[in-house]
Design an enzyme around this catalytic site. Structure first.
Site, PDB file in Angstrom:
ATOM      1  N   GLN B 259      -4.115 -12.883 -18.719  1.00  0.00           N
ATOM      2  CA  GLN B 259      -3.141 -13.476 -17.803  1.00  0.00           C
ATOM      3  C   GLN B 259      -2.567 -14.762 -18.384  1.00  0.00           C
ATOM      4  O   GLN B 259      -1.357 -14.990 -18.362  1.00  0.00           O
ATOM      5  CB  GLN B 259      -3.818 -13.766 -16.456  1.00  0.00           C
ATOM      6  CG  GLN B 259      -2.864 -14.198 -15.370  1.00  0.00           C
ATOM      7  CD  GLN B 259      -1.848 -13.125 -15.065  1.00  0.00           C
ATOM      8  OE1 GLN B 259      -2.166 -11.943 -15.052  1.00  0.00           O
ATOM      9  NE2 GLN B 259      -0.606 -13.517 -14.862  1.00  0.00           N
ATOM     10  N   HIS B 262       0.484 -15.016 -20.846  1.00  0.00           N
ATOM     11  CA  HIS B 262       1.852 -14.675 -20.415  1.00  0.00           C
ATOM     12  C   HIS B 262       2.779 -15.858 -20.491  1.00  0.00           C
ATOM     13  O   HIS B 262       3.940 -15.742 -20.874  1.00  0.00           O
ATOM     14  CB  HIS B 262       1.846 -14.180 -18.967  1.00  0.00           C
ATOM     15  CG  HIS B 262       1.788 -12.700 -18.857  1.00  0.00           C
ATOM     16  ND1 HIS B 262       2.757 -11.888 -19.372  1.00  0.00           N
ATOM     17  CD2 HIS B 262       0.879 -11.874 -18.294  1.00  0.00           C
ATOM     18  CE1 HIS B 262       2.455 -10.626 -19.128  1.00  0.00           C
ATOM     19  NE2 HIS B 262       1.310 -10.586 -18.474  1.00  0.00           N
ATOM     20  N   GLU B 327      -1.551 -12.206  -7.037  1.00  0.00           N
ATOM     21  CA  GLU B 327      -0.756 -11.084  -7.538  1.00  0.00           C
ATOM     22  C   GLU B 327      -1.696  -9.968  -8.005  1.00  0.00           C
ATOM     23  O   GLU B 327      -1.553  -8.820  -7.633  1.00  0.00           O
ATOM     24  CB  GLU B 327       0.105 -11.582  -8.703  1.00  0.00           C
ATOM     25  CG  GLU B 327       0.980 -10.497  -9.312  1.00  0.00           C
ATOM     26  CD  GLU B 327       1.644 -10.980 -10.599  1.00  0.00           C
ATOM     27  OE1 GLU B 327       1.231 -12.030 -11.135  1.00  0.00           O
ATOM     28  OE2 GLU B 327       2.572 -10.298 -11.075  1.00  0.00           O
ATOM     29  N   HIS B 328      -2.653 -10.343  -8.880  1.00  0.00           N
ATOM     30  CA  HIS B 328      -3.645  -9.387  -9.397  1.00  0.00           C
ATOM     31  C   HIS B 328      -5.028  -9.822  -8.951  1.00  0.00           C
ATOM     32  O   HIS B 328      -5.391 -10.993  -9.106  1.00  0.00           O
ATOM     33  CB  HIS B 328      -3.647  -9.381 -10.930  1.00  0.00           C
ATOM     34  CG  HIS B 328      -2.318  -9.141 -11.557  1.00  0.00           C
ATOM     35  ND1 HIS B 328      -1.591 -10.146 -12.153  1.00  0.00           N
ATOM     36  CD2 HIS B 328      -1.579  -8.010 -11.677  1.00  0.00           C
ATOM     37  CE1 HIS B 328      -0.459  -9.634 -12.627  1.00  0.00           C
ATOM     38  NE2 HIS B 328      -0.421  -8.345 -12.361  1.00  0.00           N
ATOM     39  N   ASP B 363      -0.963  -2.972 -16.079  1.00  0.00           N
ATOM     40  CA  ASP B 363       0.280  -3.452 -16.687  1.00  0.00           C
ATOM     41  C   ASP B 363       1.036  -2.332 -17.391  1.00  0.00           C
ATOM     42  O   ASP B 363       2.251  -2.404 -17.548  1.00  0.00           O
ATOM     43  CB  ASP B 363      -0.015  -4.539 -17.739  1.00  0.00           C
ATOM     44  CG  ASP B 363      -0.355  -5.873 -17.099  1.00  0.00           C
ATOM     45  OD1 ASP B 363      -0.063  -6.053 -15.910  1.00  0.00           O
ATOM     46  OD2 ASP B 363      -0.922  -6.727 -17.816  1.00  0.00           O
ATOM     47  N   HIS B 422      29.607  -2.913  26.981  1.00  0.00           N
ATOM     48  CA  HIS B 422      28.416  -2.111  26.724  1.00  0.00           C
ATOM     49  C   HIS B 422      28.046  -1.307  27.968  1.00  0.00           C
ATOM     50  O   HIS B 422      27.773  -0.101  27.893  1.00  0.00           O
ATOM     51  CB  HIS B 422      27.240  -3.016  26.332  1.00  0.00           C
ATOM     52  CG  HIS B 422      27.274  -3.482  24.908  1.00  0.00           C
ATOM     53  ND1 HIS B 422      28.321  -4.168  24.372  1.00  0.00           N
ATOM     54  CD2 HIS B 422      26.368  -3.335  23.905  1.00  0.00           C
ATOM     55  CE1 HIS B 422      28.066  -4.446  23.096  1.00  0.00           C
ATOM     56  NE2 HIS B 422      26.884  -3.949  22.785  1.00  0.00           N
TER      57      HIS B 422
END
Lengths: 432, 432
Positions: B259, B262, B327-328, B363, B422
Site C-alpha cells: 500500500q 503507491h 478502503e482495503h 488489485d 396535481h
C-alpha cells in the site's frame, strides 16, 4: 406559444436538436459565496449558522433553539387537517412496501478455482435530509427521501428545513414524524449543508446529504461531495406524455399542467400521432390554465418550454423519448402498445403506463419514488431508492491453492506496473 | 516513525480521533483554472484541446491525431511482454465473471390493491474513462473501469489518457483493447474531461465519466457533474490489516508496504492484539523498505501516515475498523474469527479474508474491483461495479379501480401542497 414539431417536416432534426439543448435555468455563479459560508461554518460552527440564519432567513435563534422540539411536532399534528395526515400515512405505507423490495441481497460464492468472492451490503450510518422552505416545502418530498433511508437501515436521519421569517409548514413536521426522521433543525441554505457535512456543537455530522434545494444548496452539495456523499443535483423537472387519439384530451391537458405548475422552468411535452388530438389537447390546456391557482407559474412554463411533437406512428416516438430522457414518461396508450414501447426505452426516470396512471399518483401514493433524474440526467442516473442509502463491501478469500494459481499473474502485472512491493506481497507467500 | 496507539492507554480516544482526521493531501485550489479550461473547450472544441495538450503535455498534434489508431494498438502488443498480456487476459476474464453476477434484475409485481409496480434496468449509452498518464498509468485500472461498463451493456466506451512528451505505456493500450474500449484519445487533464462531457468535433460527448486523476481532473469532474454522471472522487488510498500473532510478520509487512509504495499520501495501518507481533512487523517493514524500488515513496508514507494500533482483544478492533472505514481491509485471522468479524463490520470498501489473501490479489486478478472508496468514503459509497453503469427506470400502472382507491389521498396531499393542477389531474379522471 409552446413549440410545435412534426417528424415529417424537413427541418425536424435540426429543430428537435435545438429544442433538446434549450436552457431552462439561468445558472447562478454562487460558488465563491458558498465556499465562504462553508469555511465560516467549519470555523465557527453554531455561531456562524445562527448568524447566517439571521441574515438570510430573517430569523433569530440561539443554539438551544436550532432543533425543533417534540412539543412543536405535537402542535403540528394539531394544526394539520386529519384527512391529509391520513393520506400521508397511506403514502408512507405504500412507499415503504415498495422500497422494501429494493433491499439488495448479500452474496457469497466459490468460483471454478475455489476462490471465494462476494459482497455484503450495509447501511449508511447517518443521513442528512435537506428540505426547502417556503413554496417548495413539500411534505411528500420528506416521505420520499426519508422512508427509503429508514428501509435501508440508516440509524440516524437529520433533517434541515429553513424557516424564512420563522414560518414552518406544520405538514412538513408531520411528514418527518411519520417517516421516522430523528432530528429536525430549522436552518437552510449552504450553512445547513455545511453544518450537516462538518458538524457543529449542536449538529453531529452525517455521512450523506440528500434532498433538493436552490442554487446555493446545490453548489454547497457539490463542494462537500467527497467529505460526504450526495444525491443527484436536481434541475428543473419535466413530463413527456405519449398519447394516441384514444385519450380524453382534458385528461392529458391536466397531466401537462400538473407538471407546468411546479416551476416556470418545468417542461411539459406531448408526443402524439394524431394532429387533431394534439390540437384538442392544446385547446384544453388553454382552457384549464385560467382555472389554475398557479396560473402565473404554469402559463409561462407551457408558453416558454412546452412542446407538442407530431409523429407519423407511435413507433417513431421511441428515439425521441430516449433523446429527451424524460424524468417522467406517461405512455397513455393501449396496454400492449405501452408494454411494447416500455421494453425498448433506454432512458427515462419513471414510466407511467396506461390511461389511468397520471404521473401525479407517483408523486404521492403510488409507492415508487418521486425523486427522479431531471434535465436529461436519466441518461446516467436513477431515481432515489434504497440503493442510495446502502453500500457494498466486496469480499475475497483465497486458500493456498488459489493463491498459487493466481499469484504468478498478479506478480507479472505488478512488475509491469513497477510495483515491486505489490509483487513481493504475493511472492513472499509463495516462497518465490 | 509511524504512530503507535494502544487502546489500553489513557489518551487513546483523543489520539485515535486526531489520527482519523489527519490530512494526507494538501487540497489544491484549482477550481478557477479548471473553470476556464472547461469554458475554453466548450467554446473552441478540438482547437482548445490541442492547445492545452501542447501546453501541459508538451506534445503537438492535430485533430486527426487525437485518436489512437488500430495500428498503434497492434504495435503495442508487439512491444508488450507476452506473459504480462496473458496475465491481463486472465484478469479480464476473472473480472468479467465476477461482475456478471452483479447485473441487477428487472422486477414487476402487483400489490394488494392490484397496482402494478416495478423497475427496469438499462445501460448508460456512452461512458468516458479517464486514465492518468505517467507513473500512475496502470493497465490494471483500465480493466477495472472498462470491464464492468462492458458487462453492463454500455455501447460506447471512450478512453482518454495523457501522453506527457508523447510517451504512452503500451500495456495501457493492450489493456484497453482486451477490455473492449472503443475509442482512445491521447489527451488528459481538465481539457479531456471537458471534451468528454461536452464533446468536440472529434470526440462525441459521453453520459458518464469514470476513472482517477490528479487535482485538476477531480475538480473538472466535480464541475461537469450534472451535465454527465461521475464516479467517486478518489483520494489517497489506504489498507488496514487486522492480524493476530499467528501470522508471518514478513507477510504482513509486505502487505503494508504494497500500500505504502503507491503514493506518499497512502496509509498503512496494522491492528494487532499482540505487542511482540506488532514489533516484529515493524522490524520487517524496516528491513523490506530498503529493498523496495519505490523506497522513496513507501518510506515517507509509512513514516508520516503509517500506524500500529494495539488492542487487548481482536473484538476491540471492530469499532476502530468502522471509524477508519478503510478502503482495503485484510482480516489475517483464523477463518472463524475473520468471518465473525466480517458479519459485524459496517464500513469498509473491500475485505480480504484469511492469511492467503493479500490485498494485491484484489488489485489484479481476484475478480473483484480495485476501484474502491478511499479516505473514509466507505461510510457512504461502494467500489465500482456494474451498478455504476446502469440505471433504473421505475414503472407504475394503475387501472380504474386502483386509481379510485388511491386518488382521494393523492388529491388531499396535492391540495395541502397548494398544487391544484396535481389534484385536477387525478380528480378529472374520477369525475370529481
Amino acid at each position: 406559444m409552446p413549440i410545435k414539431l412534426k417528424t415529417s417536416d424537413a427541418g425536424f432534426e435540426e429543430r428537435f436538436a435545438a429544442f433538446l439543448t434549450t436552457k431552462r435555468e439561468v445558472s447562478q455563479e454562487v460558488d465563491d459565496t458558498v465556499r465562504e459560508i462553508i469555511a465560516d461554518v467549519r470555523r465557527r460552527g453554531d455561531e456562524a449558522v445562527i448568524e447566517l440564519t439571521r441574515k438570510f432567513d430573517r430569523f433569530d435563534l440561539d443554539s438551544s433553539e436550532l432543533r425543533v422540539t417534540s412539543e412543536e411536532i405535537a402542535q403540528a399534528y394539531e394544526k394539520a387537517d386529519p384527512a391529509t395526515v391520513e393520506a400521508l400515512r397511506l403514502a408512507r405505507e405504500r412507499i415503504e412496501a415498495h422500497h422494501r423490495r429494493q433491499v439488495p441481497e448479500d452474496k457469497r460464492y466459490s468460483d471454478k478455482i475455489g476462490a471465494e468472492l462476494g459482497w455484503r451490503w450495509t447501511a449508511i450510518s447517518a443521513v442528512g435530509l435537506y428540505v426547502p422552505g417556503g413554496m417548495a416545502s413539500y411534505p411528500s418530498s420528506v416521505l420520499m427521501n426519508a422512508v427509503p433511508a429508514r428501509v435501508a437501515g440508516v440509524e440516524r436521519i437529520a433533517m434541515v428545513v429553513p424557516t424564512p421569517d420563522g414560518a414552518l409548514n406544520p405538514l412538513v413536521l408531520v411528514a418527518a414524524d411519520i417517516a421516522g426522521v430523528d432530528e429536525i433543525y430549522r436552518i437552510g441554505g449552504a450553512q445547513a449543508v455545511a453544518a450537516l457535512a462538518y458538524g457543529t456543537d449542536t449538529i453531529a455530522p452525517v455521512d450523506k446529504i440528500v434532498g433538493p434545494g436552490n442554487a446555493y444548496v446545490a453548489a454547497a452539495k457539490r463542494q462537500v461531495f467527497g467529505k460526504v456523499g450526495i444525491d443527484m443535483i436536481a434541475g428543473p423537472s419535466e413530463v413527456l406524455v405519449v398519447a394516441d387519439a384514444n385519450n380524453n384530451p382534458d385528461w392529458i391537458a391536466a397531466d401537462l399542467l400538473a407538471q407546468a405548475e411546479h416551476d416556470q422552468a418545468a417542461q411539459s411535452i406531448l408526443i402524439t400521432d394524431d394532429e387533431d388530438f394534439g390540437a384538442s389537447v392544446e385547446e384544453a390546456v388553454d382552457r384549464q390554465l385560467s382555472q389554475l391557482s398557479r396560473e402565473e407559474i404554469a402559463r409561462p412554463s407551457w408558453k416558454d418550454f412546452g412542446a407538442t411533437i407530431l409523429v407519423n406512428t407511435i413507433e417513431e416516438a421511441l428515439p425521441l423519448i430516449d433523446r429527451i430522457a424524460p424524468e417522467h414518461l406517461e405512455l397513455a396508450l393501449d396496454d400492449d402498445a405501452g408494454e411494447a414501447l416500455l421494453q425498448r426505452i433506454q432512458h427515462a426516470g419513471a414510466v407511467f403506463l396506461g390511461r389511468h396512471t397520471p404521473e401525479v399518483i407517483g408523486d404521492y401514493v403510488g409507492g415508487s419514488n418521486h425523486v427522479l433524474p431531471t434535465a436529461r440526467s436519466a441518461r446516467f442516473s436513477s431515481g432515489l431508492s434504497v440503493h442510495d442509502f446502502v453500500k457494498r463491501m466486496s469480499i475475497l478469500k483465497l486458500g493456498p491453492d488459489q493463491l498459487r494459481e493466481l499469484g504468478p499473474a498478479a506478480i507479472a502485472i505488478a512488475e509491469s506496473e513497477g510495483l515491486d512491493g505489490h509483487a513481493r506481497s504475493v511472492s513472499i507467500r509463495l516462497n518465490l
